[in-house]
Write an enzyme that holds these catalytic residues in place. Structure first.
Site, short mmCIF file in Angstrom:
data_model
loop_
_atom_site.label_atom_id
_atom_site.label_comp_id
_atom_site.label_asym_id
_atom_site.label_seq_id
_atom_site.Cartn_x
_atom_site.Cartn_y
_atom_site.Cartn_z
N PRO A 13 -7.08 58.17 -12.75
CA PRO A 13 -6.34 58.96 -13.73
C PRO A 13 -7.16 60.06 -14.41
O PRO A 13 -8.33 59.87 -14.71
CB PRO A 13 -5.88 57.92 -14.76
CG PRO A 13 -6.74 56.73 -14.53
CD PRO A 13 -7.14 56.74 -13.09
N ASN A 14 -6.47 61.15 -14.61
CA ASN A 14 -6.96 62.33 -15.35
C ASN A 14 -7.95 63.18 -14.56
O ASN A 14 -8.32 64.27 -15.01
CB ASN A 14 -7.56 61.94 -16.71
CG ASN A 14 -6.53 61.32 -17.62
OD1 ASN A 14 -5.48 61.91 -17.84
ND2 ASN A 14 -6.77 60.12 -18.10
N ARG A 21 -11.05 70.79 -18.99
CA ARG A 21 -11.53 70.35 -20.30
C ARG A 21 -12.82 69.55 -20.12
O ARG A 21 -13.12 69.07 -19.03
CB ARG A 21 -10.48 69.48 -20.99
CG ARG A 21 -9.30 70.26 -21.54
CD ARG A 21 -8.40 69.38 -22.38
NE ARG A 21 -9.15 68.66 -23.39
CZ ARG A 21 -9.09 67.33 -23.57
NH1 ARG A 21 -8.34 66.58 -22.80
NH2 ARG A 21 -9.80 66.75 -24.51
N TYR A 26 -18.02 66.43 -17.58
CA TYR A 26 -17.58 66.27 -16.18
C TYR A 26 -17.87 67.48 -15.29
O TYR A 26 -17.55 67.45 -14.11
CB TYR A 26 -16.08 65.95 -16.15
CG TYR A 26 -15.75 64.66 -16.88
CD1 TYR A 26 -16.29 63.45 -16.46
CD2 TYR A 26 -14.91 64.65 -17.99
CE1 TYR A 26 -16.01 62.27 -17.12
CE2 TYR A 26 -14.62 63.47 -18.66
CZ TYR A 26 -15.17 62.29 -18.22
OH TYR A 26 -14.89 61.12 -18.88
N ASN A 78 -13.42 56.83 -7.23
CA ASN A 78 -13.71 56.97 -8.65
C ASN A 78 -12.48 56.44 -9.37
O ASN A 78 -11.47 57.15 -9.50
CB ASN A 78 -13.97 58.43 -9.03
CG ASN A 78 -14.32 58.58 -10.51
OD1 ASN A 78 -14.16 57.64 -11.29
ND2 ASN A 78 -14.80 59.75 -10.89
N ALA A 81 -10.74 55.75 -15.65
CA ALA A 81 -10.61 54.77 -16.74
C ALA A 81 -10.21 53.38 -16.23
O ALA A 81 -10.50 52.38 -16.89
CB ALA A 81 -9.59 55.27 -17.76
N GLU A 102 -18.39 53.00 -5.36
CA GLU A 102 -17.82 53.39 -6.67
C GLU A 102 -18.59 54.61 -7.17
O GLU A 102 -19.82 54.58 -7.23
CB GLU A 102 -17.99 52.21 -7.64
CG GLU A 102 -17.58 52.51 -9.07
CD GLU A 102 -17.90 51.32 -10.00
OE1 GLU A 102 -18.20 50.20 -9.51
OE2 GLU A 102 -17.86 51.53 -11.23
N HIS A 104 -18.93 57.73 -10.16
CA HIS A 104 -18.57 58.32 -11.46
C HIS A 104 -19.32 59.63 -11.61
O HIS A 104 -20.52 59.70 -11.32
CB HIS A 104 -18.93 57.39 -12.62
CG HIS A 104 -18.22 56.08 -12.53
ND1 HIS A 104 -16.89 55.96 -12.83
CD2 HIS A 104 -18.63 54.87 -12.09
CE1 HIS A 104 -16.52 54.71 -12.61
NE2 HIS A 104 -17.55 54.03 -12.16
N SER A 106 -19.96 61.17 -14.48
CA SER A 106 -20.88 61.07 -15.62
C SER A 106 -21.72 59.80 -15.51
O SER A 106 -21.38 58.87 -14.76
CB SER A 106 -20.07 61.04 -16.92
OG SER A 106 -19.25 59.88 -16.97
N ARG A 111 -23.03 56.45 -22.13
CA ARG A 111 -21.84 56.75 -22.95
C ARG A 111 -21.42 55.52 -23.77
O ARG A 111 -22.21 54.61 -23.97
CB ARG A 111 -20.74 57.27 -22.03
CG ARG A 111 -21.17 58.54 -21.27
CD ARG A 111 -20.08 59.09 -20.40
NE ARG A 111 -18.94 59.54 -21.20
CZ ARG A 111 -17.75 59.83 -20.68
NH1 ARG A 111 -17.57 59.74 -19.36
NH2 ARG A 111 -16.76 60.22 -21.46
O1 CA2 Z 1 -17.55 59.72 -15.08
C1 CA2 Z 1 -16.54 59.45 -14.43
O2 CA2 Z 1 -16.32 59.90 -13.31
C2 CA2 Z 1 -15.46 58.58 -15.07
O3 CA2 Z 1 -14.94 57.71 -14.04
C3 CA2 Z 1 -14.38 59.52 -15.56
C4 CA2 Z 1 -13.27 58.83 -16.35
C5 CA2 Z 1 -13.85 57.90 -17.42
O4 CA2 Z 1 -12.80 57.17 -18.04
C6 CA2 Z 1 -14.88 56.94 -16.87
O5 CA2 Z 1 -15.40 56.16 -17.93
C7 CA2 Z 1 -16.00 57.69 -16.18
C8 CA2 Z 1 -12.37 59.85 -17.04
C9 CA2 Z 1 -11.84 60.95 -16.20
C10 CA2 Z 1 -11.21 61.95 -17.11
O6 CA2 Z 1 -11.27 63.21 -16.52
C11 CA2 Z 1 -11.13 64.29 -17.33
C12 CA2 Z 1 -11.13 65.51 -16.71
C13 CA2 Z 1 -11.00 66.66 -17.44
C14 CA2 Z 1 -10.86 66.59 -18.81
C15 CA2 Z 1 -10.86 65.37 -19.42
C16 CA2 Z 1 -10.99 64.22 -18.69
#
Ligand code: CA2
Length: 152
Positions: A13-14, A21, A26, A78, A81, A102, A104, A106, A111
Site C-alpha cells: 500500500p501507498n 511525497r 523514500y 515490499n 505497511a 523482503e 524496504h 527506507s 525509524r
Molecule cells: O521503506 C519501505 O519501503 C516501507 O516498506 C514503506 C512503507 C512503510 O510503511 C514501511 O514501514 C517501510 C510505506 C510506503 C508509503 O509510501 C509512500 C510513498 C510516497 C509518499 C508517502 C508514502
C-alpha cells in the site's frame, strides 16, 4: 528452448504514491521508474519480471495464491505497511512455498519502533532495507543467482 524464469515484484500500500511525497524518506523515483529499472536489469540477467501494486490486503493475498500456477520462481516483495501488521499475507507466502526477498526502501530500523517488527523477515530468504530503489535491483540479482544455482 526453455522460457526465462519468472520473478514477481510485489508492492504494497501507498507505494503507488512514490515520487509525489516524502522524498526525504523514500526518494524521488516513481514506482514506474523503479519497475523500469528492475525490468531492464532482469533482461540483462535473463529473467522475466512482472509487477503488481495494491493498496488492499486481500488483493495481495489473492495475487500470491496465483503465483504457483503462473510458474513464478521467486518473489520480491515490499509489503509496505502490511510488513508490520499482516499475518494473512505472511500465511499466503508460506502457503505457496516460493522463496522471497523482503525489500524496504527506507532503513526501517532507523525509524519508529513499530517499523522494526516484520511478519515476513523470518520466512524471507533475505531482507534488504535502506538502499532505496537499488534494493529492488539487488533483490532481483540475488533471486536470479539463486535460480541459476538451483537449476545447476
Ligand atoms: O521503506 C519501505 O519501503 C516501507 O516498506 C514503506 C512503507 C512503510 O510503511 C514501511 O514501514 C517501510 C510505506 C510506503 C508509503 O509510501 C509512500 C510513498 C510516497 C509518499 C508517502 C508514502
Amino acid at each position: 528452448m526453455s522460457l526465462s524464469p519468472l520473478i514477481w515484484v510485489l508492492h504494497g500500500p501507498n507505494l503507488n504514491r512514490l515520487g509525489q511525497r516524502e522524498p526525504e524518506i523514500y526518494g524521488s523515483a516513481t514506482l514506474d521508474q523503479i519497475n523500469q529499472k528492475v525490468s531492464q536489469r532482469g533482461q540483462v540477467l535473463g529473467v522475466q519480471t512482472d509487477f503488481f501494486q495494491t493498496n488492499h490486503e486481500g488483493a495481495m493475498i489473492e495475487k500470491i495464491h496465483q503465483a504457483p500456477a503462473a510458474g513464478v520462481r521467486f518473489i520480491v516483495i515490499n509489503p509496505a505497511a502490511f510488513t508490520h501488521t499482516s499475518v494473512a499475507i505472511r500465511d499466503a507466502l508460506a502457503s505457496v512455498s516460493i522463496p522471497f526477498v523482503e525489500v524496504h526502501l527506507s532503513n526501517v530500523h532507523r525509524r519508529e519502533p513499530f517499523r522494526h517488527q516484520s511478519y515476513f523477515s523470518d520466512l524471507a530468504e533475505a531482507v534488504i532495507c535502506g538502499l532505496g530503489p537499488a534494493g529492488y535491483v539487488s533483490a532481483l540479482e540475488f533471486a536470479a543467482e539463486r535460480i541459476a544455482i538451483t537449476r545447476g
